[in-house]
Design a protein around this motif. Sequence first.
Motif, PDB file in Angstrom:
ATOM      1  N   ARG A  70       0.858  -1.183   0.000  1.00 51.13           N
ATOM      2  CA  ARG A  70       0.000   0.000   0.000  1.00 51.13           C
ATOM      3  C   ARG A  70       0.893   1.232   0.000  1.00 51.13           C
ATOM      4  O   ARG A  70       1.746   1.386   0.888  1.00 51.13           O
ATOM      5  CB  ARG A  70      -0.923  -0.030   1.214  1.00 51.13           C
ATOM      6  N   VAL A  71       0.681   2.113  -0.983  1.00 51.20           N
ATOM      7  CA  VAL A  71       1.520   3.300  -1.136  1.00 51.20           C
ATOM      8  C   VAL A  71       0.689   4.527  -0.784  1.00 51.20           C
ATOM      9  O   VAL A  71      -0.350   4.779  -1.388  1.00 51.20           O
ATOM     10  CB  VAL A  71       2.073   3.418  -2.575  1.00 51.20           C
ATOM     11  N   ARG A  72       1.160   5.286   0.189  1.00 51.63           N
ATOM     12  CA  ARG A  72       0.467   6.495   0.629  1.00 51.63           C
ATOM     13  C   ARG A  72       1.184   7.716   0.064  1.00 51.63           C
ATOM     14  O   ARG A  72       2.400   7.780   0.055  1.00 51.63           O
ATOM     15  CB  ARG A  72       0.439   6.559   2.152  1.00 51.63           C
ATOM     16  N   THR A  73       0.377   8.691  -0.414  1.00 51.80           N
ATOM     17  CA  THR A  73       0.957   9.914  -0.968  1.00 51.80           C
ATOM     18  C   THR A  73       1.580  10.744   0.152  1.00 51.80           C
ATOM     19  O   THR A  73       1.303  10.535   1.339  1.00 51.80           O
ATOM     20  CB  THR A  73      -0.109  10.753  -1.697  1.00 51.80           C
ATOM     21  N   ALA A  74       2.399  11.718  -0.222  1.00 54.76           N
ATOM     22  CA  ALA A  74       3.116  12.537   0.752  1.00 54.76           C
ATOM     23  C   ALA A  74       2.176  13.336   1.642  1.00 54.76           C
ATOM     24  O   ALA A  74       2.428  13.505   2.833  1.00 54.76           O
ATOM     25  CB  ALA A  74       4.084  13.470   0.035  1.00 54.76           C
ATOM     26  N   ALA A  79      -6.743   7.587   0.372  1.00 54.91           N
ATOM     27  CA  ALA A  79      -6.438   6.233   0.848  1.00 54.91           C
ATOM     28  C   ALA A  79      -5.188   5.705   0.145  1.00 54.91           C
ATOM     29  O   ALA A  79      -4.904   6.083  -0.992  1.00 54.91           O
ATOM     30  CB  ALA A  79      -7.624   5.319   0.558  1.00 54.91           C
ATOM     31  N   PRO A  80      -4.456   4.826   0.805  1.00 59.92           N
ATOM     32  CA  PRO A  80      -3.262   4.260   0.168  1.00 59.92           C
ATOM     33  C   PRO A  80      -3.629   3.476  -1.096  1.00 59.92           C
ATOM     34  O   PRO A  80      -4.696   2.869  -1.175  1.00 59.92           O
ATOM     35  CB  PRO A  80      -2.672   3.329   1.215  1.00 59.92           C
ATOM     36  N   MET A  81      -2.726   3.511  -2.066  1.00 63.40           N
ATOM     37  CA  MET A  81      -2.941   2.811  -3.330  1.00 63.40           C
ATOM     38  C   MET A  81      -2.418   1.379  -3.200  1.00 63.40           C
ATOM     39  O   MET A  81      -1.243   1.184  -2.877  1.00 63.40           O
ATOM     40  CB  MET A  81      -2.202   3.534  -4.457  1.00 63.40           C
ATOM     41  N   PRO A  82      -3.268   0.372  -3.458  1.00 64.78           N
ATOM     42  CA  PRO A  82      -2.807  -1.019  -3.365  1.00 64.78           C
ATOM     43  C   PRO A  82      -2.079  -1.434  -4.642  1.00 64.78           C
ATOM     44  O   PRO A  82      -2.678  -1.636  -5.682  1.00 64.78           O
ATOM     45  CB  PRO A  82      -4.113  -1.799  -3.203  1.00 64.78           C
ATOM     46  N   VAL A  83      -0.771  -1.543  -4.546  1.00 64.70           N
ATOM     47  CA  VAL A  83       0.051  -1.881  -5.700  1.00 64.70           C
ATOM     48  C   VAL A  83       0.537  -3.323  -5.544  1.00 64.70           C
ATOM     49  O   VAL A  83       1.085  -3.683  -4.505  1.00 64.70           O
ATOM     50  CB  VAL A  83       1.254  -0.916  -5.813  1.00 64.70           C
ATOM     51  N   VAL A  84       0.328  -4.125  -6.577  1.00 67.17           N
ATOM     52  CA  VAL A  84       0.709  -5.540  -6.532  1.00 67.17           C
ATOM     53  C   VAL A  84       2.050  -5.725  -7.226  1.00 67.17           C
ATOM     54  O   VAL A  84       2.251  -5.272  -8.354  1.00 67.17           O
ATOM     55  CB  VAL A  84      -0.368  -6.417  -7.213  1.00 67.17           C
ATOM     56  N   VAL A  85       2.963  -6.398  -6.514  1.00 68.24           N
ATOM     57  CA  VAL A  85       4.277  -6.731  -7.070  1.00 68.24           C
ATOM     58  C   VAL A  85       4.600  -8.179  -6.709  1.00 68.24           C
ATOM     59  O   VAL A  85       4.017  -8.736  -5.774  1.00 68.24           O
ATOM     60  CB  VAL A  85       5.393  -5.801  -6.525  1.00 68.24           C
ATOM     61  N   VAL A 102      -1.207   4.126 -11.248  1.00 72.73           N
ATOM     62  CA  VAL A 102      -1.702   5.508 -11.360  1.00 72.73           C
ATOM     63  C   VAL A 102      -2.179   5.782 -12.782  1.00 72.73           C
ATOM     64  O   VAL A 102      -3.230   6.405 -12.984  1.00 72.73           O
ATOM     65  CB  VAL A 102      -0.609   6.513 -10.932  1.00 72.73           C
ATOM     66  N   GLN A 103      -1.453   5.307 -13.774  1.00 74.11           N
ATOM     67  CA  GLN A 103      -1.840   5.503 -15.178  1.00 74.11           C
ATOM     68  C   GLN A 103      -3.204   4.872 -15.456  1.00 74.11           C
ATOM     69  O   GLN A 103      -4.079   5.505 -16.043  1.00 74.11           O
ATOM     70  CB  GLN A 103      -0.787   4.907 -16.103  1.00 74.11           C
ATOM     71  N   LEU A 104      -3.398   3.634 -15.017  1.00 70.57           N
ATOM     72  CA  LEU A 104      -4.678   2.953 -15.231  1.00 70.57           C
ATOM     73  C   LEU A 104      -5.813   3.670 -14.500  1.00 70.57           C
ATOM     74  O   LEU A 104      -6.910   3.822 -15.030  1.00 70.57           O
ATOM     75  CB  LEU A 104      -4.603   1.502 -14.767  1.00 70.57           C
ATOM     76  N   ARG A 105      -5.543   4.116 -13.285  1.00 70.65           N
ATOM     77  CA  ARG A 105      -6.571   4.824 -12.513  1.00 70.65           C
ATOM     78  C   ARG A 105      -6.980   6.113 -13.212  1.00 70.65           C
ATOM     79  O   ARG A 105      -8.167   6.448 -13.281  1.00 70.65           O
ATOM     80  CB  ARG A 105      -6.053   5.108 -11.103  1.00 70.65           C
ATOM     81  N   ASP A 149       2.041  -4.292   3.749  1.00 70.60           N
ATOM     82  CA  ASP A 149       2.748  -3.210   4.438  1.00 70.60           C
ATOM     83  C   ASP A 149       2.518  -1.907   3.693  1.00 70.60           C
ATOM     84  O   ASP A 149       2.174  -1.908   2.509  1.00 70.60           O
ATOM     85  CB  ASP A 149       4.250  -3.509   4.527  1.00 70.60           C
ATOM     86  N   GLU A 150       2.719  -0.820   4.400  1.00 72.36           N
ATOM     87  CA  GLU A 150       2.475   0.495   3.810  1.00 72.36           C
ATOM     88  C   GLU A 150       3.780   1.266   3.686  1.00 72.36           C
ATOM     89  O   GLU A 150       4.534   1.389   4.646  1.00 72.36           O
ATOM     90  CB  GLU A 150       1.492   1.275   4.696  1.00 72.36           C
TER      91      GLU A 150
END
Length: 159
Positions: A70-74, A79-85, A102-105, A149-150
């Motif tokens: 989960r990536v939270r902006t500064a 809400a945090p962005m759920p990024v799958v890796v 972000v591009q897809l969103r 994790d965030e």
Amino acid sequence: MAAMETVEGGDEEEEEEAPPPPHAAVLEVWQSGLARLVRDPLLCDLPAQVTPEEISSQIALEYGQAMTVRVRTADASEAPMPVVVVQNATVLELKKALQRFVQLRQERAGGVPHISWRYIWRTYCLSFGGEKLTDDGKKLREYGIRNRDEVSFVKRLRK
């Protein structure tokens, strides 16, 4: 000679009977198939205009081959962005996955404003547990990052 004309005329009729489907029709069939696929309980969290990449990521998550970071902006305004890796992803792979997310969103929201990722990575870096993720080649696991994790954006300090 009359036989040749008949053969040529026959070929033309066959081509007219089975024209290749137009792109729009193929795209419609593809989208309807994906919509049916997304109704599956495993994939129900995905959007209607899902990409094959998102389906693969969701399946990899289910089999434990990937994790969600989960990536939270500064400014922490949303809400945090759920990024799958993948499980053994590097910091660079997380950055690329975040850019794609972000591009897809943005595309799904109806606009495609240009984001200068070069500027963003020059101005901000990702941070986890107070430690900046500055080494793009280092694995997330080495920083102690696990599934769900965030991480957050933090301003880079000028040297």
